[in-house]
Write a protein that holds these residues in place. Structure first.
Motif, PDB file in Angstrom:
ATOM      1  N   TYR A  68       0.783  -1.089   0.143  1.00 47.36           N
ATOM      2  CA  TYR A  68      -0.019  -0.036  -0.023  1.00 47.36           C
ATOM      3  C   TYR A  68       0.947   1.377  -0.064  1.00 47.36           C
ATOM      4  N   SER A  69       1.972   1.139  -0.357  1.00 51.33           N
ATOM      5  CA  SER A  69       3.131   2.360  -0.336  1.00 51.33           C
ATOM      6  C   SER A  69       3.008   3.001  -1.637  1.00 51.33           C
ATOM      7  N   GLY A  70       2.434   2.340  -2.610  1.00 45.71           N
ATOM      8  CA  GLY A  70       2.398   3.179  -3.937  1.00 45.71           C
ATOM      9  C   GLY A  70       3.824   3.011  -4.536  1.00 45.71           C
ATOM     10  N   TYR A  71       4.615   2.549  -4.202  1.00 43.06           N
ATOM     11  CA  TYR A  71       6.021   2.370  -4.910  1.00 43.06           C
ATOM     12  C   TYR A  71       6.466   0.885  -4.672  1.00 43.06           C
ATOM     13  N   ALA A  72       6.742   0.257  -5.950  1.00 41.90           N
ATOM     14  CA  ALA A  72       7.366  -1.080  -5.742  1.00 41.90           C
ATOM     15  C   ALA A  72       8.660  -1.057  -6.234  1.00 41.90           C
ATOM     16  N   LEU A  73       9.704  -1.773  -5.701  1.00 36.61           N
ATOM     17  CA  LEU A  73      11.046  -2.039  -5.946  1.00 36.61           C
ATOM     18  C   LEU A  73      11.113  -2.480  -7.234  1.00 36.61           C
ATOM     19  N   SER A  74      11.856  -1.894  -8.033  1.00 36.52           N
ATOM     20  CA  SER A  74      12.079  -2.273  -9.627  1.00 36.52           C
ATOM     21  C   SER A  74      13.527  -3.215  -9.518  1.00 36.52           C
ATOM     22  N   SER A  75      13.663  -3.762 -10.734  1.00 35.21           N
ATOM     23  CA  SER A  75      15.094  -4.516 -10.824  1.00 35.21           C
ATOM     24  C   SER A  75      16.059  -3.668 -10.824  1.00 35.21           C
ATOM     25  N   GLU A  76      15.893  -2.208 -11.307  1.00 38.83           N
ATOM     26  CA  GLU A  76      17.166  -1.354 -11.237  1.00 38.83           C
ATOM     27  C   GLU A  76      17.238  -0.867  -9.898  1.00 38.83           C
ATOM     28  N   ASP A  77      16.320  -0.740  -9.009  1.00 39.58           N
ATOM     29  CA  ASP A  77      16.487  -0.744  -7.612  1.00 39.58           C
ATOM     30  C   ASP A  77      17.367  -1.634  -6.814  1.00 39.58           C
ATOM     31  N   MET A  78      16.772  -2.905  -7.176  1.00 37.00           N
ATOM     32  CA  MET A  78      17.712  -4.111  -6.604  1.00 37.00           C
ATOM     33  C   MET A  78      18.997  -3.960  -7.032  1.00 37.00           C
ATOM     34  N   THR A  79      19.470  -3.861  -8.262  1.00 33.95           N
ATOM     35  CA  THR A  79      20.786  -3.464  -8.705  1.00 33.95           C
ATOM     36  C   THR A  79      21.593  -2.524  -7.956  1.00 33.95           C
ATOM     37  N   ILE A  81      20.901  -1.418  -4.835  1.00 38.00           N
ATOM     38  CA  ILE A  81      20.692  -2.070  -3.328  1.00 38.00           C
ATOM     39  C   ILE A  81      22.053  -2.926  -3.106  1.00 38.00           C
ATOM     40  N   ILE A  82      21.946  -3.771  -4.299  1.00 35.43           N
ATOM     41  CA  ILE A  82      22.898  -4.997  -4.222  1.00 35.43           C
ATOM     42  C   ILE A  82      24.631  -4.172  -4.237  1.00 35.43           C
ATOM     43  N   GLU A  83      24.580  -3.256  -5.232  1.00 35.18           N
ATOM     44  CA  GLU A  83      25.777  -2.446  -5.192  1.00 35.18           C
ATOM     45  C   GLU A  83      26.183  -1.834  -4.162  1.00 35.18           C
ATOM     46  N   ASN A  84      25.180  -1.171  -3.277  1.00 35.61           N
ATOM     47  CA  ASN A  84      25.575  -0.298  -2.053  1.00 35.61           C
ATOM     48  C   ASN A  84      25.818  -1.318  -0.880  1.00 35.61           C
ATOM     49  N   VAL A  85      25.285  -2.614  -1.061  1.00 33.05           N
ATOM     50  CA  VAL A  85      25.614  -3.523  -0.088  1.00 33.05           C
ATOM     51  C   VAL A  85      26.914  -3.940  -0.152  1.00 33.05           C
ATOM     52  N   LYS A  86      27.267  -4.291  -1.320  1.00 34.07           N
ATOM     53  CA  LYS A  86      28.476  -4.698  -1.781  1.00 34.07           C
ATOM     54  C   LYS A  86      29.691  -3.661  -1.245  1.00 34.07           C
ATOM     55  N   VAL A 104      26.127 -12.249  -5.732  1.00 37.88           N
ATOM     56  CA  VAL A 104      24.464 -12.217  -5.433  1.00 37.88           C
ATOM     57  C   VAL A 104      24.079 -12.722  -6.708  1.00 37.88           C
ATOM     58  N   VAL A 105      23.186 -13.973  -6.711  1.00 39.06           N
ATOM     59  CA  VAL A 105      22.313 -14.268  -7.547  1.00 39.06           C
ATOM     60  C   VAL A 105      20.896 -14.156  -7.233  1.00 39.06           C
ATOM     61  N   TRP A 106      19.941 -13.405  -8.019  1.00 35.15           N
ATOM     62  CA  TRP A 106      18.732 -12.934  -7.465  1.00 35.15           C
ATOM     63  C   TRP A 106      17.647 -13.116  -8.770  1.00 35.15           C
ATOM     64  N   VAL A 107      16.478 -13.427  -8.388  1.00 37.99           N
ATOM     65  CA  VAL A 107      15.315 -13.336  -9.425  1.00 37.99           C
ATOM     66  C   VAL A 107      14.290 -12.443  -8.636  1.00 37.99           C
ATOM     67  N   SER A 108      13.481 -12.048  -9.585  1.00 39.19           N
ATOM     68  CA  SER A 108      12.118 -11.535  -9.200  1.00 39.19           C
ATOM     69  C   SER A 108      10.944 -12.422  -9.444  1.00 39.19           C
ATOM     70  N   GLU A 109       9.882 -11.965  -8.744  1.00 36.52           N
ATOM     71  CA  GLU A 109       8.914 -13.177  -8.832  1.00 36.52           C
ATOM     72  C   GLU A 109       7.319 -12.169  -8.503  1.00 36.52           C
ATOM     73  N   LYS A 110       6.442 -12.601  -9.259  1.00 34.61           N
ATOM     74  CA  LYS A 110       5.352 -11.912  -9.121  1.00 34.61           C
ATOM     75  C   LYS A 110       4.060 -13.205  -8.931  1.00 34.61           C
ATOM     76  N   THR A 111       3.516 -13.128  -7.732  1.00 34.55           N
ATOM     77  CA  THR A 111       2.640 -14.272  -7.535  1.00 34.55           C
ATOM     78  C   THR A 111       1.315 -13.978  -8.679  1.00 34.55           C
ATOM     79  N   ALA A 139      22.712  -5.704   6.529  1.00 35.38           N
ATOM     80  CA  ALA A 139      23.096  -4.596   5.539  1.00 35.38           C
ATOM     81  C   ALA A 139      22.102  -4.244   4.477  1.00 35.38           C
ATOM     82  N   PHE A 140      21.442  -5.509   3.872  1.00 34.76           N
ATOM     83  CA  PHE A 140      20.371  -5.275   2.975  1.00 34.76           C
ATOM     84  C   PHE A 140      19.100  -4.655   3.387  1.00 34.76           C
TER      85      PHE A 140
END
Length: 172
Positions: A68-79, A81-86, A104-111, A139-140
């Motif tokens: 309900y926030s109106g904003y969903a993390l995108s693949s670019e956001d995840m990239t 985030i991973i770069e920042n944590v690294k 990191v190996v990661w995948v996105s999923e939509k139910t 860290a994440f």
């Protein structure tokens, strides 16, 4: 005009209980298919990490956007985030004896088509540098909270499949 054929992703999935000689957890009845591309990325990363480090720590995380926030993390956001944590992890261990060597190996999923995507991550680090996966989770958590500008600590989940600290992989 040519008609476009839908891409059949099922051809990239397997239901066998092994892949490239490694066992796969695909359900009690072999009914949970796995993407071969993701399996190959995980296997290649584990083989690489074990060739460089005598101990490797594997940590599985799930990351969600706030409901309900109106904003969903995108693949670019995840990239990002991973770069920042690294970057933060590398700088934290800059003067240490062991490089954390985070991968990191990661995948996105939509139910459902209406859902926001969520992300499954498998993080691999030098197990001589980091022995507890909760530090990676935290860290994440900090990076996701910063990206979403929230105080919500429930968006990054430490998978129960990790056990208490993550899965340790010994070279021997």
């Amino acid at each position: 005009m040519k008609s476009l054929r839908a891409y059949d992703m099922s051809k990239d999935m397997i239901k066998e209980n092994t892949h490239r000689g490694y066992p796969i957890n695909n359900g009690n009845d072999n009914d949970l298919p796995c993407y071969t591309k993701t399996l190959d990325q995980i296997i290649d990363t584990v083989e690489y990490m074990v060739s460089k480090h005598s101990r490797v720590l594997s940590v599985r995380l799930d990351i969600h956007s706030e409901r309900y926030s109106g904003y969903a993390l995108s693949s670019e956001d995840m990239t990002r985030i991973i770069e920042n944590v690294k970057r933060q992890t590398d700088s934290r261990f800059k003067n240490g004896k062991n490089d954390p060597d985070l991968h990191v190996v990661w995948v996105s999923e939509k139910t459902t088509s209406d859902d926001n995507p969520h992300y499954h991550l498998n993080i691999f680090v030098n197990g001589n540098a980091i022995q507890n996966g909760y530090s990676i989770k935290e860290a994440f958590n900090r990076a996701v909270k910063k990206k979403l500008d929230t105080d919500n600590d429930g968006l990054v989940n430490f998978s129960s499949s990790n056990g208490k600290v993550g899965k340790r992989i010994e070279r021997n």
